[in-house]
Scaffold this motif. Structure first.
Motif, PDB file in Angstrom:
ATOM      1  N   GLY A   1      14.071 -56.430  68.850  1.00 15.35           N
ATOM      2  CA  GLY A   1      13.828 -55.513  67.736  1.00 15.35           C
ATOM      3  C   GLY A   1      12.700 -54.544  68.025  1.00 15.35           C
ATOM      4  N   GLU A   2      11.645 -55.029  68.683  1.00 14.28           N
ATOM      5  CA  GLU A   2      10.528 -54.147  69.016  1.00 14.28           C
ATOM      6  C   GLU A   2      10.939 -53.113  70.069  1.00 14.28           C
TER       7      GLU A   2
ATOM      8  N   THR B   1      18.222 -65.266  61.812  1.00 17.51           N
ATOM      9  CA  THR B   1      17.544 -64.796  63.019  1.00 17.51           C
ATOM     10  C   THR B   1      18.238 -63.575  63.608  1.00 17.51           C
ATOM     11  N   PHE B   2      19.568 -63.612  63.672  1.00 17.77           N
ATOM     12  CA  PHE B   2      20.290 -62.466  64.216  1.00 17.77           C
ATOM     13  C   PHE B   2      20.263 -61.282  63.250  1.00 17.77           C
ATOM     14  N   ALA B   3      20.284 -61.559  61.946  1.00 17.87           N
ATOM     15  CA  ALA B   3      20.128 -60.459  60.990  1.00 17.87           C
ATOM     16  C   ALA B   3      18.727 -59.870  61.066  1.00 17.87           C
ATOM     17  N   ALA B   4      17.758 -60.712  61.435  1.00 22.51           N
ATOM     18  CA  ALA B   4      16.383 -60.231  61.562  1.00 22.51           C
ATOM     19  C   ALA B   4      16.218 -59.250  62.702  1.00 22.51           C
ATOM     20  N   LEU B   5      17.186 -59.189  63.617  1.00 20.70           N
ATOM     21  CA  LEU B   5      17.112 -58.183  64.679  1.00 20.70           C
ATOM     22  C   LEU B   5      17.056 -56.780  64.078  1.00 20.70           C
ATOM     23  N   VAL B   6      17.853 -56.552  63.031  1.00 13.70           N
ATOM     24  CA  VAL B   6      17.825 -55.259  62.350  1.00 13.70           C
ATOM     25  C   VAL B   6      16.518 -55.096  61.587  1.00 13.70           C
TER      26      VAL B   6
ATOM     27  N   ASN C   1      13.674 -56.550  62.178  1.00 17.44           N
ATOM     28  CA  ASN C   1      12.541 -56.430  63.103  1.00 17.44           C
ATOM     29  C   ASN C   1      12.376 -54.994  63.597  1.00 17.44           C
ATOM     30  N   VAL C   2      13.485 -54.290  63.733  1.00 18.03           N
ATOM     31  CA  VAL C   2      13.383 -52.865  64.087  1.00 18.03           C
ATOM     32  C   VAL C   2      12.650 -52.124  62.983  1.00 18.03           C
TER      33      VAL C   2
END
Length: 245
Positions: free
Chosen positions: A89-90, A216-221, A223-224
């Motif tokens: 994400g970063e 966790t995988f939704a947090a990828l968006v 985290n961006v």
């Protein structure tokens, strides 16, 4: 001397007819002058038929491999997954902000470490706790779970997560406070919009043990969004950072 049922006595036709009929029906009858020899079963253990269960013995039921429940995911697996999505994400946020190739730096490791030590353990514990607080049979369970998740846990999560990321990035104490005051409200409002939709599906369609993985995988968006938000440091904070160097 006894004789077998297949040998009629005296050649009687009626006896022969009865023997044929009895053989067809499977039940032999005694005709005049006949003796039936009943063969006893051979010695040995009793023959078990399919589906029968011996008395006095407990038979353990074993489900076929396709019906066995999947083993629960360990906290280590969830933490490594969360750290990977945090770093990704970063890196994606760098592409969004600059339009160029991302570089792995201190901010990348900051998001990975914060997700590893804080995000994954928190939601590993929180989702089973929420399942007990609002059981599946409760009325309006989805609304209750969303309210508890967004109004109780989200402020605690962001209140620890953002200062932790800023500290791992190396911001001084005052600058970290400035970043927190300018980004916490925006991050909280963004989480209300994003996670309300995600968790509405997560709480109703995903098994309990896999909810933290889906998050966790939704947090990828998300985290961006967080990386972009924390990167937008006010001008006063930028000057403080330059003065501290």
């Amino acid at each position: 001397m006894p004789r077998d049922v297949s040998t009629p006595a005296g050649g009687d036709r009626d006896a022969l007819r009865r023997r044929v009929l009895d053989t067809a029906s499977g039940t032999p009858s005694l005709a005049p002058g006949h003796e039936v020899v009943i063969n006893s079963p051979p010695p040995g253990p009793p023959i078990s038929h399919p589906g029968s269960q011996p008395r006095g013995r407990r038979v353990e039921r074993r489900d076929p491999p396709s019906e066995r429940p999947a083993p629960p995911l360990s906290l280590q697996t969830k933490a490594l997954t969360a750290a990977t999505t945090g770093a990704m994400g970063e890196l994606i946020s760098q592409v969004v902000q600059t339009g160029g190739m991302p570089t792995i730096g201190r901010g990348t490791f900051a998001f990975a470490a914060a997700n590893y030590v804080w995000s994954a353990p928190l939601f590993h514990v929180w989702y089973p706790m929420l399942e007990q607080m609002v059981p599946p049979a409760a009325k309006f369970r989805l609304i209750k779970r969303l309210l508890l998740d967004r109004l109780l846990v989200a402020p605690i999560y962001l209140g620890v997560y953002l200062p932790l990321v800023n500290a791992l990035k190396g911001y001084p104490g005052g600058s970290s406070g400035d970043v927190l005051r300018n980004t916490l409200s925006r991050a909280f409002l963004g989480s209300l919009k994003f996670w309300t939709v995600v968790n509405s599906l997560n709480f109703t369609m995903v098994p309990l043990d896999f909810r933290s993985v889906v998050s966790t995988f939704a947090a990828l968006v998300f985290n961006v969004y967080l990386a972009t938000t924390t990167a937008a440091i006010p001008t006063a904070t930028r000057l403080a950072l330059r003065a501290s160097k």
